[in-house]
Design an enzyme around this catalytic site. Structure first.
Site, PDB file in Angstrom:
ATOM      1  N   HIS A 174       1.652   4.569   4.566  1.00  0.00           N
ATOM      2  CA  HIS A 174       0.966   5.189   3.396  1.00  0.00           C
ATOM      3  C   HIS A 174       1.255   6.729   3.250  1.00  0.00           C
ATOM      4  CE1 HIS A 174      -2.958   2.246   4.484  1.00  0.00           C
ATOM      5  NE2 HIS A 174      -1.608   1.752   3.927  1.00  0.00           N
ATOM      6  N   SER A 201       0.758  -1.138  -0.123  1.00  0.00           N
ATOM      7  CA  SER A 201      -0.026   0.057  -0.280  1.00  0.00           C
ATOM      8  C   SER A 201       0.793   1.260  -0.042  1.00  0.00           C
ATOM      9  CB  SER A 201      -1.005  -0.028   1.158  1.00  0.00           C
ATOM     10  OG  SER A 201      -0.254  -0.281   2.366  1.00  0.00           O
TER      11      SER A 201
END
Length: 284
Positions: free
Chosen positions: A261, A204
């Site tokens: 992230h 991610s």
């Protein structure tokens, strides 16, 4: 995106699309009412694309029956590797690692964690980053990005990796994609490790880097061919903010690598700002 061609929905354009990808001509197909629309990513490739379309109309791109019988269709997997081999290979590698984790469990996880972990007398021991690097375990700086801890985790990360990674590879080549992926994995892993977390993983952070890169490339150099729907950007940024709140844990999303992230997104924004500026000035 440059509107290149409109065709009936039922018309088969597989041969044309295969030829476009073979010539590294980035494109996209959308459906609008009763037609399918072929969009060209880079208007500078308009003449080359038009030549292939002429060949396709004349039937020169279609396989002869003998050739078709001799060669098996590559199928979906073969098509993916022909379009963007590096992006497809990254997806395949993550799937293989996921399968190995299912078969061999902790042994695979321990080999890929950011720092060495082990169980001694029922207690978890954690190694030191400096010691692991000094012993040559350099792969640990990026290897957590290959680990996924559930089907949903894997599927969604691979979806965005393919969506954004394919654009970068098709428009700027595999070197740019691998540079982005490695730097994003390194920075996002370091950011997550800095919080004191040891066991983490997932692509991610790289996905958010690719999102930021493609988004800024599309905004700063519209003629570059990069494209991302604005609502997708809003959704992914909103999701990142949501998982940083206490509300996320109420819905079962508490164990999210938020710092990874954010670190990946910053890498993508910096890269997209730099590359987008160069592209806008006509530089490579």
């Amino acid at each position: 995106m440059y509107k290149l061609l409109e065709l009936p929905l039922q018309q088969d354009i597989v041969a044309l699309r295969r030829a476009l990808w073979a010539h590294r001509i980035g494109h996209q197909v959308t459906e609008e009412e009763a037609v399918q629309v072929l969009w060209l990513a880079d208007p500078r490739q308009r003449d080359e694309a038009a030549h292939l379309i002429e060949q396709w109309h004349r039937g020169e791109l279609a396989e002869r029956p003998a050739q078709a019988a001799k060669r098996r269709s590559p199928g979906m997997l073969g098509s993916a590797f022909s379009q963007a081999p590096l992006a497809a290979a990254c997806v395949a590698l993550c799937v293989v690692v996921f399968a190995l984790m299912a078969m061999f469990g902790d042994r695979v996880i321990a080999a890929l964690t950011f720092v060495p972990v082990d169980s001694v007398s029922g207690r978890l021991t954690v190694g030191n980053l400096g010691d692991s690097l000094a012993s040559g375990q350099i792969w640990r700086l990026v290897s957590p990005a290959l680990m996924h801890f559930g089907w949903m985790h894997l599927v969604f990360n691979m979806l965005w990796l393919w969506y954004f990674g394919r654009q970068v590879e098709a428009l700027q080549g595999p070197v740019r994609l691998i540079m982005l992926a490695v730097v994003a994995a390194l920075v996002s892993n370091l950011a997550q490790y800095a919080t004191g977390t040891v066991l983490f993983g997932g692509m991610s952070g790289v996905d958010y880097a690719l999102l930021g890169y493609v988004w800024l490339m599309a905004r700063r150099a519209p003629e570059s061919g990069f494209f991302v729907p604005q609502m997708l950007v809003v959704f992914m940024l909103a999701w990142m903010v949501f998982t940083m709140t206490d509300m996320a844990s109420l819905f079962g999303f508490g164990n999210v690598a938020n710092e990874a992230h954010l670190g990946g997104l910053l890498v993508g924004l910096v890269g997209g700002w730099w590359a987008g500026g160069r592209a806008a000035r006509g530089e490579r």
